[in-house]
Design an enzyme around this catalytic site. Structure first.
Site, PDB file in Angstrom:
ATOM      1  N   HIS A  41     -16.036 -16.498  10.609  1.00  0.00           N
ATOM      2  CA  HIS A  41     -16.382 -15.072  10.483  1.00  0.00           C
ATOM      3  C   HIS A  41     -15.730 -14.442   9.247  1.00  0.00           C
ATOM      4  O   HIS A  41     -15.440 -13.253   9.233  1.00  0.00           O
ATOM      5  CB  HIS A  41     -16.036 -14.292  11.759  1.00  0.00           C
ATOM      6  CG  HIS A  41     -16.925 -14.654  12.912  1.00  0.00           C
ATOM      7  ND1 HIS A  41     -18.169 -14.114  13.089  1.00  0.00           N
ATOM      8  CD2 HIS A  41     -16.760 -15.538  13.924  1.00  0.00           C
ATOM      9  CE1 HIS A  41     -18.734 -14.640  14.179  1.00  0.00           C
ATOM     10  NE2 HIS A  41     -17.903 -15.508  14.691  1.00  0.00           N
ATOM     11  N   THR A  42     -15.504 -15.247   8.238  1.00  0.00           N
ATOM     12  CA  THR A  42     -15.000 -14.732   6.967  1.00  0.00           C
ATOM     13  C   THR A  42     -16.110 -14.646   5.921  1.00  0.00           C
ATOM     14  O   THR A  42     -15.969 -13.919   4.941  1.00  0.00           O
ATOM     15  CB  THR A  42     -13.890 -15.655   6.404  1.00  0.00           C
ATOM     16  OG1 THR A  42     -14.361 -17.000   6.502  1.00  0.00           O
ATOM     17  CG2 THR A  42     -12.601 -15.517   7.177  1.00  0.00           C
ATOM     18  N   GLY A 130     -28.923 -25.188  19.163  1.00  0.00           N
ATOM     19  CA  GLY A 130     -28.229 -24.099  19.857  1.00  0.00           C
ATOM     20  C   GLY A 130     -26.784 -24.408  20.192  1.00  0.00           C
ATOM     21  O   GLY A 130     -26.206 -23.825  21.102  1.00  0.00           O
ATOM     22  N   GLY A 132     -24.289 -24.486  17.727  1.00  0.00           N
ATOM     23  CA  GLY A 132     -23.395 -23.994  16.685  1.00  0.00           C
ATOM     24  C   GLY A 132     -23.107 -25.025  15.609  1.00  0.00           C
ATOM     25  O   GLY A 132     -22.097 -24.931  14.916  1.00  0.00           O
ATOM     26  N   GLU A 168     -33.586 -16.923   6.879  1.00  0.00           N
ATOM     27  CA  GLU A 168     -32.995 -16.681   8.203  1.00  0.00           C
ATOM     28  C   GLU A 168     -32.835 -15.180   8.445  1.00  0.00           C
ATOM     29  O   GLU A 168     -33.135 -14.674   9.519  1.00  0.00           O
ATOM     30  CB  GLU A 168     -31.656 -17.410   8.307  1.00  0.00           C
ATOM     31  CG  GLU A 168     -30.947 -17.204   9.633  1.00  0.00           C
ATOM     32  CD  GLU A 168     -30.771 -18.479  10.446  1.00  0.00           C
ATOM     33  OE1 GLU A 168     -30.711 -19.565   9.844  1.00  0.00           O
ATOM     34  OE2 GLU A 168     -30.695 -18.380  11.682  1.00  0.00           O
ATOM     35  N   ASP A 180     -23.432 -21.745   6.311  1.00  0.00           N
ATOM     36  CA  ASP A 180     -24.167 -22.873   6.901  1.00  0.00           C
ATOM     37  C   ASP A 180     -25.165 -23.468   5.913  1.00  0.00           C
ATOM     38  O   ASP A 180     -25.272 -24.687   5.764  1.00  0.00           O
ATOM     39  CB  ASP A 180     -24.914 -22.423   8.163  1.00  0.00           C
ATOM     40  CG  ASP A 180     -24.003 -21.720   9.163  1.00  0.00           C
ATOM     41  OD1 ASP A 180     -22.774 -21.794   8.994  1.00  0.00           O
ATOM     42  OD2 ASP A 180     -24.533 -21.105  10.108  1.00  0.00           O
TER      43      ASP A 180
HETATM   44  C1  GLA Z   1     -22.705 -18.479  11.950  1.00  0.00           C
HETATM   45  C2  GLA Z   1     -23.244 -17.897  10.639  1.00  0.00           C
HETATM   46  C3  GLA Z   1     -22.275 -18.169   9.484  1.00  0.00           C
HETATM   47  C4  GLA Z   1     -20.857 -17.732   9.835  1.00  0.00           C
HETATM   48  C5  GLA Z   1     -20.437 -18.263  11.205  1.00  0.00           C
HETATM   49  C6  GLA Z   1     -19.112 -17.716  11.659  1.00  0.00           C
HETATM   50  O1  GLA Z   1     -22.667 -19.874  11.872  1.00  0.00           O
HETATM   51  O2  GLA Z   1     -24.508 -18.464  10.334  1.00  0.00           O
HETATM   52  O3  GLA Z   1     -22.739 -17.524   8.323  1.00  0.00           O
HETATM   53  O4  GLA Z   1     -20.740 -16.343   9.766  1.00  0.00           O
HETATM   54  O5  GLA Z   1     -21.415 -17.964  12.208  1.00  0.00           O
HETATM   55  O6  GLA Z   1     -18.091 -18.163  10.849  1.00  0.00           O
END
Ligand code: GLA
Length: 394
Positions: A41-42, A130, A132, A168, A180
């Site tokens: 989440h950075t 789904g 992560g 996306e 990602d």
């Molecule tokens: C998802 C989002 C990324 C990132 C992560 C958290 O995977 O697609 O861009 O923000 O959550 O780190």
């Protein structure tokens, strides 16, 4: 280059292609999923992330068409779809949500003037959906590479990542960061990438070749809530920047705030904005520290930073859940585990542990058992090396 399991998958894809279309596939592309070692989440705060591409990927085999249409057969769903490139619309048909990624990428690539006239393709993936591990980024990046290739163009890998992110955001509707798509596009075998999500540059950080493994454990808790909570966290971070600008007018994102600067004025931020900012600012520092620790071969320090990251995500950022906490706890109870944390957006999905090779057997026996006792769920483990990013393989 394909790994052994990708080679086997390609044999199946090639024979499916022949059956579906009565000819051979001319072009084959692959794009991997990812695991994030630290820096969670950075990325939408202009910060640092440290992901690696994994040995799970999306493979697309294709041959050109000239009639402006894309026909795609998804091996995982045994399902075929056909759409026109002009006037692409998302489909609301729940049986083929997967094809929205392909539609989205066709739409974005056309908008960027890539000149392709259609495709027949067969798609097959082994990135769990789904969970992560960025199956959607892999699908978008592989499709983008396909459309560029069919247009007879090369595409800069950073641009490919940015276009996949646009697809996306605009077409699929989740306001994601760049991590990602970037790592799926630019990943380096046996390395994690320390990505600066502001400048979109990276430093490749070698991962130890022997003695320690990255172990991904899937909670098998399907991620609910993630999209709406994700957007809430984003706006809480933006609120923090607005307030912090009163003291530090030069900042434009939480990336610009040091741990000491935040600590000095934390009291000015209301809850939960204060906690959210604290996570992002400390996580950014941990990500830089982890890259240093990896380079120095200091695995104990790496593990410590991963553990702190999880605590911060659970307590301050509030994106963990009971299943992730249980799985992280089970992992840490095994001697020889350097550290464990949730990985990805949270609310379910996977954990990542750094495990000494001598502890792998005990880990794979005891962690799923402990987790099952606590939750009744089955944890699925994947040991992976860092893989190469997206590429054309035929
Ligand atoms: C998802 C989002 C990324 C990132 C992560 C958290 O995977 O697609 O861009 O923000 O959550 O780190």
């Amino acid at each position: 280059m394909l790994n052994a399991s990708e080679k086997l998958r390609l044999q199946e894809i090639d024979s499916t292609f022949l059956t579906q279309y009565g000819r051979a596939a001319e072009v084959v592309l692959r794009a991997p999923g990812r695991v994030n070692l630290i820096g969670e989440h950075t990325d939408y705060n202009d910060g640092y992330v440290l992901p690696a591409a994994i040995e799970r990927s999306m493979l697309i085999a294709c041959s050109p068409r000239t009639d402006g249409k894309v026909q795609a057969f998804a091996v995982n769903y045994n399902y075929s779809t056909l759409f026109s490139i002009d006037g692409v619309q998302p489909t609301s048909d729940t049986r083929e949500r997967w094809s929205n990624y392909l539609r989205a990428m066709a739409w974005v690539m056309k908008r960027e003037n890539f000149d392709f006239a259609g495709a027949d393709c067969v798609i097959q993936g082994d990135v769990p959906l789904g969970s992560g591990l960025s199956s959607s980024a892999a699908m978008l990046v592989a499709s983008g590479l396909m459309f560029a290739t069919l247009a007879g163009s090369t595409i800069d890998p950073v641009k490919l990542a940015l276009l996949a992110q646009q697809a996306e955001r605009e077409f699929v509707g989740v306001n994601v960061g760049i991590m990602d798509q970037y790592i799926s596009s630019l990943g380096k075998a046996n390395h994690a990438l320390l990505i600066d999500t502001r400048s979109l540059t990276y430093k490749a950080v070698p991962l130890p070749e022997t003695g320690v493994s990255m172990v991904i454990a899937d909670t098998n808790k399907k991620r609910g809530l993630v999209d709406s909570e994700y957007n809430t966290r984003r706006s809480e971070c933006e609120q923090a920047v607005v307030i912090l600008k009163q003291t530090y007018p030069e900042i434009t994102a939480l990336r610009d705030v040091s741990v000491a600067q935040l600590a000095a004025v934390e009291e000015q931020l209301p809850a939960p904005v204060r906690q959210r900012a604290r996570h992002v600012v400390t996580e950014n520092q941990r990500t830089l520290d982890m890259a240093d620790a990896l380079e120095a071969g200091d695995l104990a320090r790496c593990g410590e930073l991963m553990n702190q990251s999880h605590e911060s995500l659970a307590r301050d950022y509030a994106v963990s859940c009971r299943e992730l906490d249980e799985l992280v706890g089970a992992a840490r109870s095994i001697p020889g585990v350097y550290g464990a944390r949730m990985t990805g957006a949270g609310f379910g999905g996977c954990t990542i542990s750094l495990v000494a090779d001598t502890a792998l057997e005990e880990f794979s026996q005891r962690v799923p058992a402990l987790y099952n006792d606590a939750t009744g769920l089955e944890a699925v483990l994947t040991v992976t090396r860092a893989a190469q990013g997206a590429e054309r393989v035929r």
